[in-house]
Design a protein around this motif. Structure first.
Motif, PDB file in Angstrom:
ATOM      1  N   PHE A 203       0.831  -1.200   0.000  1.00  9.58           N
ATOM      2  CA  PHE A 203       0.000   0.000   0.000  1.00  9.58           C
ATOM      3  C   PHE A 203       0.866   1.251   0.000  1.00  9.58           C
ATOM      4  O   PHE A 203       1.814   1.377   0.776  1.00  9.58           O
ATOM      5  N   ASP A 204       0.542   2.195  -0.888  1.00  6.18           N
ATOM      6  CA  ASP A 204       1.292   3.438  -1.021  1.00  6.18           C
ATOM      7  C   ASP A 204       0.288   4.572  -1.204  1.00  6.18           C
ATOM      8  O   ASP A 204      -0.371   4.649  -2.244  1.00  6.18           O
ATOM      9  N   LEU A 205       0.148   5.418  -0.202  1.00  2.18           N
ATOM     10  CA  LEU A 205      -0.878   6.449  -0.224  1.00  2.18           C
ATOM     11  C   LEU A 205      -0.729   7.375  -1.424  1.00  2.18           C
ATOM     12  O   LEU A 205      -1.697   7.640  -2.145  1.00  2.18           O
ATOM     13  N   THR A 251      -5.514   8.830  10.773  1.00  3.66           N
ATOM     14  CA  THR A 251      -6.054   8.254  12.003  1.00  3.66           C
ATOM     15  C   THR A 251      -5.158   7.136  12.519  1.00  3.66           C
ATOM     16  O   THR A 251      -4.857   7.058  13.722  1.00  3.66           O
ATOM     17  N   VAL A 252      -4.722   6.271  11.616  1.00  7.27           N
ATOM     18  CA  VAL A 252      -3.834   5.176  12.019  1.00  7.27           C
ATOM     19  C   VAL A 252      -2.494   5.730  12.484  1.00  7.27           C
ATOM     20  O   VAL A 252      -1.926   5.270  13.487  1.00  7.27           O
ATOM     21  N   GLU A 253      -1.987   6.739  11.775  1.00  4.11           N
ATOM     22  CA  GLU A 253      -0.698   7.320  12.153  1.00  4.11           C
ATOM     23  C   GLU A 253      -0.757   7.908  13.562  1.00  4.11           C
ATOM     24  O   GLU A 253       0.172   7.705  14.367  1.00  4.11           O
ATOM     25  N   VAL A 296       0.364   0.798   8.594  1.00  6.50           N
ATOM     26  CA  VAL A 296       1.546   0.782   9.470  1.00  6.50           C
ATOM     27  C   VAL A 296       2.803   0.454   8.644  1.00  6.50           C
ATOM     28  O   VAL A 296       3.858   1.090   8.822  1.00  6.50           O
ATOM     29  N   GLY A 297       2.693  -0.505   7.764  1.00  7.70           N
ATOM     30  CA  GLY A 297       3.824  -0.828   6.901  1.00  7.70           C
ATOM     31  C   GLY A 297       4.220   0.343   6.020  1.00  7.70           C
ATOM     32  O   GLY A 297       5.414   0.631   5.835  1.00  7.70           O
ATOM     33  N   TYR A 298       3.232   1.023   5.480  1.00 11.33           N
ATOM     34  CA  TYR A 298       3.494   2.220   4.668  1.00 11.33           C
ATOM     35  C   TYR A 298       4.196   3.291   5.493  1.00 11.33           C
ATOM     36  O   TYR A 298       5.173   3.912   5.040  1.00 11.33           O
ATOM     37  N   LEU A 299       3.717   3.516   6.710  1.00  6.63           N
ATOM     38  CA  LEU A 299       4.326   4.542   7.567  1.00  6.63           C
ATOM     39  C   LEU A 299       5.761   4.185   7.918  1.00  6.63           C
ATOM     40  O   LEU A 299       6.649   5.049   7.937  1.00  6.63           O
ATOM     41  N   ASP A 300       6.005   2.896   8.202  1.00  4.75           N
ATOM     42  CA  ASP A 300       7.357   2.466   8.552  1.00  4.75           C
ATOM     43  C   ASP A 300       8.318   2.626   7.376  1.00  4.75           C
ATOM     44  O   ASP A 300       9.511   2.895   7.575  1.00  4.75           O
ATOM     45  N   ASN A 301       7.822   2.421   6.183  1.00  2.00           N
ATOM     46  CA  ASN A 301       8.688   2.423   5.001  1.00  2.00           C
ATOM     47  C   ASN A 301       8.720   3.773   4.272  1.00  2.00           C
ATOM     48  O   ASN A 301       9.480   3.935   3.324  1.00  2.00           O
ATOM     49  N   ARG A 302       7.934   4.710   4.741  1.00  2.00           N
ATOM     50  CA  ARG A 302       7.759   5.966   4.015  1.00  2.00           C
ATOM     51  C   ARG A 302       9.067   6.733   3.846  1.00  2.00           C
ATOM     52  O   ARG A 302       9.303   7.344   2.796  1.00  2.00           O
ATOM     53  N   GLY A 303       9.917   6.676   4.826  1.00  2.00           N
ATOM     54  CA  GLY A 303      11.157   7.446   4.744  1.00  2.00           C
ATOM     55  C   GLY A 303      12.299   6.732   4.038  1.00  2.00           C
ATOM     56  O   GLY A 303      13.378   7.317   3.866  1.00  2.00           O
ATOM     57  N   GLU A 304      12.080   5.487   3.644  1.00  7.23           N
ATOM     58  CA  GLU A 304      13.176   4.721   3.039  1.00  7.23           C
ATOM     59  C   GLU A 304      13.308   5.043   1.563  1.00  7.23           C
ATOM     60  O   GLU A 304      12.356   5.407   0.896  1.00  7.23           O
TER      61      GLU A 304
END
Length: 304
Positions: A203-205, A251-253, A296-304
Motif C-alpha cells: 500500500f502506497d498512499l 487516524t492510524v498514524e 503501518v507498513g506504509y508509515l514504517d517504510n515511508r522514509g526509506e
C-alpha cells in the motif's frame, strides 16, 4: 444480492455485461466477478477460487460455452481477485489469462503469493482454497497502454500500482466504463459508502491518490467495483475516496504514534470496526486489521 446471484449491469451505457456475487468470505455483496457476453467472451476478476463453480454456472446461465471464453483478466493477483484464475483456465481451455507483467509469475507459480496471503489474512485463510497454477503458455502479460480486444468491446489497460504493483484498471472505451480493481476503494451499495482498502505489503498512499487521478482523467460513465458492483461515476467519487484514504492514514498514524506497537494498533482498530452491521463482526474486524497493517507498513517504510 446474495451468493450466486447474477445480474446484468445496467449503469450508464454498459452492454453485454453481467456481475456475480461470489459470496466471498461468506459475506454478501463483498466479492463480484464480471462476465462479458461479448463477441469474445471474457471474465474480469475471478474471486478467491473457493466458489469458482458459481462463475461456471453463470457462464451456463448466459449460454456461453466454456470453450468460447476468450479472456480471463484479473485486475491484479491478490487472491481475492486472481485465486480462481487457474481453475477457470482449466475449465475454459481456449481462454488467455491476461494480467500485468509483474503479477504474471505469481499465477504460474503461486507459492510466494499463497505464503504472503496467509501472512496477511491470518484466520481468514479458511475461506480460501489453494490456487491452481496457470500454465505459462496460457498467460499474456499486460502493461499500461495495452488493449484487450473482445471484438465488440475494447479494454484499455492503465497501470495503477498504489494498491499493489501488479494492479491495473480497465477502461471499456466502447461502453465508457472502468473496472476499478481496488483503485477506487470498496463500494458498499447497501449503505452507499466508500471504504478504504490498504492491505500489506505494498500500500502506497501517494500512488493510490495518483491512481485516483487516472480514474478522474478517464471520466467514465460507470465504475465497476470488484468490491462491490456497478455504480454511476461522478467526479465527487474521486474526491470522496481521496478524503477517505487521507483521513484513514492520518487516524492510524496518530494511534501508532500514541501506542508505538503495530500489534496494539491493529487490535485497537479491529476491536472498533465500523462495518459490523454490513459485513458481520468477524469480516469487519479482520478487514480493519488488514487495512491497519497495510498503513503501518506504509508509515514504517515511508522514509526509506
Amino acid at each position: 444480492m446474495t451468493q450466486g446471484d447474477l445480474r446484468e449491469v445496467t449503469v450508464g451505457d454498459c452492454s453485454d455485461l453481467y456481475y456475480l456475487d461470489t459470496g466471498m468470505y461468506d459475506t454478501d455483496e463483498y466479492g463480484a466477478v464480471y462476465v462479458y457476453d461479448a463477441a469474445r467472451p471474457a471474465i474480469v476478476d475471478t474471486g478467491i477460487g473457493t466458489h469458482h463453480e458459481l462463475i461456471l454456472d453463470a457462464l451456463d446461465e448466459l449460454d456461453i460455452a466454456r470453450e468460447d471464453v476468450a479472456v480471463i483478466a484479473p485486475t491484479h493477483v491478490h487472491l481475492d481477485h486472481a485465486g480462481g484464475a487457474g481453475f477457470l483456465a482449466d475449465a475454459c481451455p481456449n481462454a488467455e489469462v491476461m494480467v500485468h507483467e509483474i503479477g504474471a509469475p505469481h499465477l504460474a507459480d503461486p507459492e510466494r503469493l499463497v505464503k504472503g496471503t496467509k501472512a496477511a489474512v491470518g484466520d481468514q485463510w479458511e475461506f480460501y482454497v489453494e490456487p491452481k497454477p496457470v500454465p505459462k503458455d496460457r498467460i499474456v502479460e499486460l502493461n499500461g497502454g495495452d488493449t484487450i480486444n473482445l471484438g465488440d468491446h475494447h479494454l484499455d489497460v492503465y497501470h495503477a500500482p498504489g494498491h499493489a504493483p501488479h494492479q491495473v484498471v480497465f477502461h471499456d472505451r466502447d461502453d465508457d466504463s472502468v473496472f476499478t480493481a481496488d483503485a477506487a476503494g470498496i463500494w458498499v451499495p447497501s449503505v452507499e459508502e466508500i471504504r478504504e482498502t490498504s492491505p500489506p505489503s505494498n500500500f502506497d498512499l501517494e500512488q493510490c491518490l495518483a491512481d485516483l487521478e487516472t480514474v478522474r482523467d478517464l471520466d467514465p460513465e460507470a465504475l465497476l467495483y470488484p468490491h462491490f458492483g456497478p455504480r454511476k461515476y461522478e467526479d465527487s467519487v474521486v474526491d470522496e475516496y481521496a478524503a477517505v484514504l487521507r483521513e484513514w492514514v492520518e487516524t492510524v498514524e496518530a494511534k501508532y504514534e500514541k501506542l508505538g506497537d503495530p500489534e496494539a494498533v491493529e487490535d485497537y482498530f479491529a476491536e472498533r470496526a465500523e462495518m459490523t452491521d454490513v459485513w458481520g463482526e468477524r469480516k469487519a474486524s479482520e478487514e480493519a486489521r488488514l487495512n491497519t497493517r497495510g498503513v503501518v507498513g506504509y508509515l514504517d517504510n515511508r522514509g526509506e
